[in-house]
Each structure stands twice: as structure tokens, then as C-alpha cells.
Motif scaffolding. Structure first.
Motif, PDB file in Angstrom:
ATOM      1  N   GLU A 124       0.824  -1.285   0.313  1.00 44.22           N
ATOM      2  CA  GLU A 124       0.190  -0.261   0.264  1.00 44.22           C
ATOM      3  C   GLU A 124       0.909   0.796   0.549  1.00 44.22           C
ATOM      4  OE1 GLU A 124      -0.908  -2.502   1.658  1.00 44.22           O
ATOM      5  OE2 GLU A 124      -2.791  -3.564   1.566  1.00 44.22           O
ATOM      6  N   LEU A 125       1.826   1.201   0.679  1.00 48.91           N
ATOM      7  CA  LEU A 125       2.677   2.096   1.303  1.00 48.91           C
ATOM      8  C   LEU A 125       3.210   2.598  -0.908  1.00 48.91           C
ATOM      9  CD1 LEU A 125       4.576   1.596   4.646  1.00 48.91           C
ATOM     10  CD2 LEU A 125       3.703   3.561   3.133  1.00 48.91           C
ATOM     11  N   THR A 126       3.604   1.681  -2.057  1.00 51.20           N
ATOM     12  CA  THR A 126       4.481   1.928  -2.754  1.00 51.20           C
ATOM     13  C   THR A 126       3.197   2.110  -3.853  1.00 51.20           C
ATOM     14  OG1 THR A 126       5.269  -0.254  -2.776  1.00 51.20           O
ATOM     15  CG2 THR A 126       5.755   0.562  -4.530  1.00 51.20           C
ATOM     16  N   GLU A 127       1.652   1.821  -3.278  1.00 55.12           N
ATOM     17  CA  GLU A 127       1.101   2.132  -4.066  1.00 55.12           C
ATOM     18  C   GLU A 127       0.851   3.497  -3.918  1.00 55.12           C
ATOM     19  OE1 GLU A 127      -0.247   0.976  -6.977  1.00 55.12           O
ATOM     20  OE2 GLU A 127       0.997  -1.088  -6.275  1.00 55.12           O
ATOM     21  N   ALA A 128       0.757   4.063  -2.805  1.00 59.00           N
ATOM     22  CA  ALA A 128      -0.078   5.687  -2.438  1.00 59.00           C
ATOM     23  C   ALA A 128       1.368   6.585  -3.081  1.00 59.00           C
ATOM     24  CB  ALA A 128      -0.152   5.852  -1.316  1.00 59.00           C
ATOM     25  N   ALA A 129       3.110   5.891  -2.489  1.00 53.58           N
ATOM     26  CA  ALA A 129       3.285   7.229  -2.698  1.00 53.58           C
ATOM     27  C   ALA A 129       3.414   7.115  -4.325  1.00 53.58           C
ATOM     28  CB  ALA A 129       5.237   6.219  -2.809  1.00 53.58           C
ATOM     29  N   ARG A 130       3.013   5.756  -6.294  1.00 57.36           N
ATOM     30  CA  ARG A 130       3.229   6.161  -6.532  1.00 57.36           C
ATOM     31  C   ARG A 130       1.699   6.430  -7.301  1.00 57.36           C
ATOM     32  NH1 ARG A 130       2.379   0.992  -8.047  1.00 57.36           N
ATOM     33  NH2 ARG A 130       4.372   0.902  -8.447  1.00 57.36           N
ATOM     34  N   MET A 131       0.239   6.653  -6.295  1.00 62.43           N
ATOM     35  CA  MET A 131      -0.317   7.767  -6.631  1.00 62.43           C
ATOM     36  C   MET A 131      -0.292   8.429  -6.698  1.00 62.43           C
ATOM     37  SD  MET A 131      -3.615   5.395  -4.872  1.00 62.43           S
ATOM     38  CE  MET A 131      -4.732   6.968  -5.752  1.00 62.43           C
TER      39      MET A 131
ATOM     40  N   PHE B 284      10.625   7.728  -3.828  1.00 56.97           N
ATOM     41  CA  PHE B 284      10.271   6.815  -2.874  1.00 56.97           C
ATOM     42  C   PHE B 284      11.257   6.045  -2.007  1.00 56.97           C
ATOM     43  CE2 PHE B 284       9.100   2.274  -1.972  1.00 56.97           C
ATOM     44  CZ  PHE B 284       7.837   1.775  -1.041  1.00 56.97           C
ATOM     45  N   PHE B 285      12.234   6.129  -2.260  1.00 54.84           N
ATOM     46  CA  PHE B 285      13.408   5.363  -1.765  1.00 54.84           C
ATOM     47  C   PHE B 285      14.447   6.554  -0.675  1.00 54.84           C
ATOM     48  CE2 PHE B 285      18.029   5.396  -1.074  1.00 54.84           C
ATOM     49  CZ  PHE B 285      18.161   4.035  -1.068  1.00 54.84           C
ATOM     50  N   TRP B 286      14.425   7.595  -0.878  1.00 49.38           N
ATOM     51  CA  TRP B 286      14.881   9.261  -0.124  1.00 49.38           C
ATOM     52  C   TRP B 286      13.424   9.099   0.927  1.00 49.38           C
ATOM     53  CZ3 TRP B 286      19.505  10.214   0.630  1.00 49.38           C
ATOM     54  CH2 TRP B 286      19.717  11.130   1.229  1.00 49.38           C
ATOM     55  N   ASP B 287      12.138   9.015   0.932  1.00 48.54           N
ATOM     56  CA  ASP B 287      11.208   9.577   1.867  1.00 48.54           C
ATOM     57  C   ASP B 287      10.099   8.726   2.947  1.00 48.54           C
ATOM     58  OD1 ASP B 287      11.677  12.015   1.016  1.00 48.54           O
ATOM     59  OD2 ASP B 287       9.870  12.743  -0.259  1.00 48.54           O
ATOM     60  N   VAL B 288      10.449   7.825   1.590  1.00 46.43           N
ATOM     61  CA  VAL B 288       9.568   6.564   2.506  1.00 46.43           C
ATOM     62  C   VAL B 288      10.643   5.416   2.871  1.00 46.43           C
ATOM     63  CG1 VAL B 288       7.875   4.513   1.975  1.00 46.43           C
ATOM     64  CG2 VAL B 288       7.773   7.278   1.197  1.00 46.43           C
ATOM     65  N   LEU B 289      11.283   4.765   2.034  1.00 46.02           N
ATOM     66  CA  LEU B 289      12.582   3.403   2.526  1.00 46.02           C
ATOM     67  C   LEU B 289      13.274   4.044   3.702  1.00 46.02           C
ATOM     68  CD1 LEU B 289      12.665   1.684  -0.636  1.00 46.02           C
ATOM     69  CD2 LEU B 289      10.804   0.897   1.385  1.00 46.02           C
ATOM     70  N   LEU B 290      13.929   4.720   3.797  1.00 50.72           N
ATOM     71  CA  LEU B 290      15.178   4.895   4.053  1.00 50.72           C
ATOM     72  C   LEU B 290      14.847   5.527   5.586  1.00 50.72           C
ATOM     73  CD1 LEU B 290      17.612   7.177   2.163  1.00 50.72           C
ATOM     74  CD2 LEU B 290      17.841   5.278   2.978  1.00 50.72           C
ATOM     75  N   PRO B 291      13.634   6.517   5.614  1.00 52.36           N
ATOM     76  CA  PRO B 291      13.203   6.851   7.338  1.00 52.36           C
ATOM     77  C   PRO B 291      12.508   5.244   7.726  1.00 52.36           C
ATOM     78  CG  PRO B 291      12.038   8.624   5.663  1.00 52.36           C
ATOM     79  CD  PRO B 291      13.116   7.274   4.920  1.00 52.36           C
ATOM     80  N   LEU B 292      11.533   4.050   7.148  1.00 52.81           N
ATOM     81  CA  LEU B 292      11.838   3.344   7.836  1.00 52.81           C
ATOM     82  C   LEU B 292      12.994   2.450   8.307  1.00 52.81           C
ATOM     83  CD1 LEU B 292       8.547   2.242   5.597  1.00 52.81           C
ATOM     84  CD2 LEU B 292       8.287   2.895   7.793  1.00 52.81           C
ATOM     85  N   SER B 293      14.041   2.490   7.425  1.00 47.74           N
ATOM     86  CA  SER B 293      15.032   1.812   7.547  1.00 47.74           C
ATOM     87  C   SER B 293      16.552   2.574   8.418  1.00 47.74           C
ATOM     88  CB  SER B 293      15.351   1.228   6.205  1.00 47.74           C
ATOM     89  OG  SER B 293      15.099   0.614   5.469  1.00 47.74           O
ATOM     90  N   LYS B 294      16.067   3.326   9.740  1.00 48.56           N
ATOM     91  CA  LYS B 294      16.966   3.383   9.849  1.00 48.56           C
ATOM     92  C   LYS B 294      17.464   2.729  11.598  1.00 48.56           C
ATOM     93  CE  LYS B 294      13.549   6.667  13.092  1.00 48.56           C
ATOM     94  NZ  LYS B 294      12.698   8.059  13.246  1.00 48.56           N
ATOM     95  N   THR B 295      16.877   1.708  11.996  1.00 50.01           N
ATOM     96  CA  THR B 295      16.878   1.594  12.762  1.00 50.01           C
ATOM     97  C   THR B 295      18.017   0.036  12.376  1.00 50.01           C
ATOM     98  OG1 THR B 295      15.155  -0.085  12.792  1.00 50.01           O
ATOM     99  CG2 THR B 295      15.197   1.945  14.551  1.00 50.01           C
TER     100      THR B 295
END
Length: 284
Positions: free
Chosen positions: A176-183, A191-202
Motif C-alpha cells: 500500500e505504501l508503494t501504491e500510495a507513493a505512486r499515486m 520513494f526510496f528517499w522519503d519512505v524506505l530510508l526513514p523506515l530503515s533507520k534502525t
């Protein structure tokens, strides 16, 4: 309900205390020996377990160099610590950056033989360092990268382990996050910079600690690619102090060991919370 038994509690605490003493006693002896002079260590048998008053003199000599007790010259430790610090930072940051991008490509892009590419990366985990070190050295020497930070770090940057860990994490990110970013009109890198990186910080923090210590403690590879004293890391400096023809100045050796432990300890203390969370967080 688990019943608590006082006998087992005392036994578990005793085992824990013995484990702490086993780890802490060598560290304590190292620190104590670094506060003594070479004469005190040479006279004492066994070594005294009480600190001495030569702390400043020993560490000044270890850091900035000078004449040794045995008549030789002590090489200063701070240039070697600088080499180790720069190499460790380049290796850790480089490993994380390349692993993030490679895992992102494998998970979110559709290209031919995508699964084969991932397994080719993963299979490199089965190759020991000794198998790859000869051809890698030949490539580095051919490119003229000996006695340079590029030669020290570039061959160690790629990490199949980090790529695998990031891939497994990206697979748990909801579609759903991927679809929301695409929409919302976000491109792949947005998407990589604003979504995946913050989720991957730990996960990034945990891997940074591990890879920094890995880069800081490198010995075999720098031993091959460095012949200039200006590019020796601190681990090689300690080994060189011990392998002198005369009796080593053990107080200087121990002081160098303590100095070599300080940067990894600082990294662990500063990032302990993120490190533990990145390893055990179940909400990712």
C-alpha cells in the motif's frame, strides 16, 4: 506460571558474574598496565594490579611518539588512528549505501534474471576471504591503488550480508505504501528517499555499528596493500610494537590497545539504543 527458585537464581547470577569477570579482567589489566612505566612492568612478576602514576607520560608517548625505554623510537598512534577512522567510516557508509541501493533494485525493479542476480550476490557469502584476497590484491595493484584509502576500502565495501538484510526488510514493507507513493507522483528515488530510508533507520544504525567495528579492526587486508607507514591502521601499529627485535615496551603496547578500543566504544555507546532496536524491533 514459572516458579522462581532461589537456588537457580543465585546460580544464574554466579554464572553471569563469572562471565563478566572473564571479559573484564583482561581489560582491567590492559588499562592498569598502560598507567605504569616499562621499568615497573619489567620488575613486577606478576604484573601489579594497582594503577601507577605514569598515565600521562605513557599516553603522551603512545599518541605522539618518542624514544622508547628499550632505546628505539615509538611511532605515534594518532596518525594510525586517523587512518583507521577514515577507513572504517568509508567502509561502513559505503557498505550501507551500496547495500541499500542494490536491495532496493532487487525488490522494487523488474528486470531479467532478477532472482539469479540476487543469488549470485548471496553466494559470495560462501567464499572465504582467503579465496578472494589474491585476485583482489592483483586488481588493486594493477590499478595503482596500493598505499591509498581507495585500496584500503573499495575492495571491502560490497556486502552480501547487508544486501540480504535490507532485501528481507524491504519485502516486509506493505504494498500500500508503494501504491500510495505512486499515486502521489513520487518516482522511484523519491520513494526510496522519503519512505524506505526513514523506515530503515534502525537497521542502518545496527549495520553501521557492526560495519564500523569490522572496518576498524581490519588487519589482513591492510597488511597486504600498505607498505608505507603513513597508511598503517592502528591494529598494524600494535602488531609492529609487539614484533620488535628487542623486548617490547608493554606499557606503550597496552596504551595503544586502550586507544584502539576507544572509538568503537564511543560508537557503541552513542548508537546503543538504535543498535538494539535495529536487531530486535518486531514492528518493522
Amino acid at each position: 506460571m514459572v516458579e522462581r527458585k532461589s537456588g537457580l537464581t543465585w546460580l544464574s547470577h554466579l554464572v553471569l558474574l563469572l562471565g563478566v569477570l572473564t571479559v573484564a579482567l583482561p581489560l582491567y589489566i590492559t588499562v592498569i598496565a598502560s598507567t605504569q612505566s616499562a621499568e615497573e612492568i619489567a620488575r613486577a612478576s606478576p604484573i601489579s594490579l594497582m594503577p601507577s602514576s605514569h598515565f600521562m607520560d605513557t599516553y603522551r608517548l603512545a599518541l605522539f611518539g618518542g624514544p622508547s625505554f628499550q632505546g628505539g623510537v615509538i611511532v605515534p598512534a594518532w596518525p594510525m588512528m586517523k587512518v583507521s577512522l577514515i577507513s572504517a567510516l568509508i567502509i561502513s557508509i559505503g557498505k550501507i549505501a551500496i547495500s541499500l541501493l542494490s536491495a532496493f533494485a532487487i525488490v522494487y525493479f523488474r528486470f531479467p534474471l532478477r532472482g539469479l542476480v540476487f543469488w549470485m550476490v548471496f553466494v559470495t557469502l560462501m567464499l572465504p576471504v582467503e579465496v578472494r584476497i589474491g585476485p583482489t590484491y592483483d586488481v588493486v595493484a594493477t590499478l595503482g591503488l596500493l598505499n591509498s584509502y581507495a585500496g584500503l576500502t573499495i575492495p571491502l565495501i560490497a556486502s552480501a550480508t547487508a544486501t540480504f538484510l535490507f532485501r528481507q526488510f524491504f519485502l516486509t514493507v506493505p504494498d500500500e505504501l508503494t501504491e500510495a507513493a505512486r499515486m502521489d507522483g513520487a518516482g522511484p528515488m523519491r520513494f526510496f528517499w522519503d519512505v524506505l530510508l526513514p523506515l530503515s533507520k534502525t537497521s542502518i544504525a545496527a549495520l553501521f555499528v557492526i560495519q564500523f567495528i569490522y572496518g576498524w579492526n581490519q588487519y589482513l587486508w591492510p597488511l597486504l596493500v600498505t607498505t608505507s607507514e603513513d597508511m598503517y591502521p592502528v591494529v598494524m601499529g600494535i602488531r609492529r610494537l609487539i614484533s620488535t627485535e628487542s623486548t617490547p615496551d608493554w606499557n606503550i603496547v597496552m596504551a595503544n590497545v586502550v586507544l584502539a578500543m576507544i572509538p568503537p566504544m564511543i560508537i557503541i555507546m552513542l548508537m546503543q539504543k538504535w543498535f538494539v532496536k535495529g536487531l530486535v524491533d518486531s514492528e518493522k
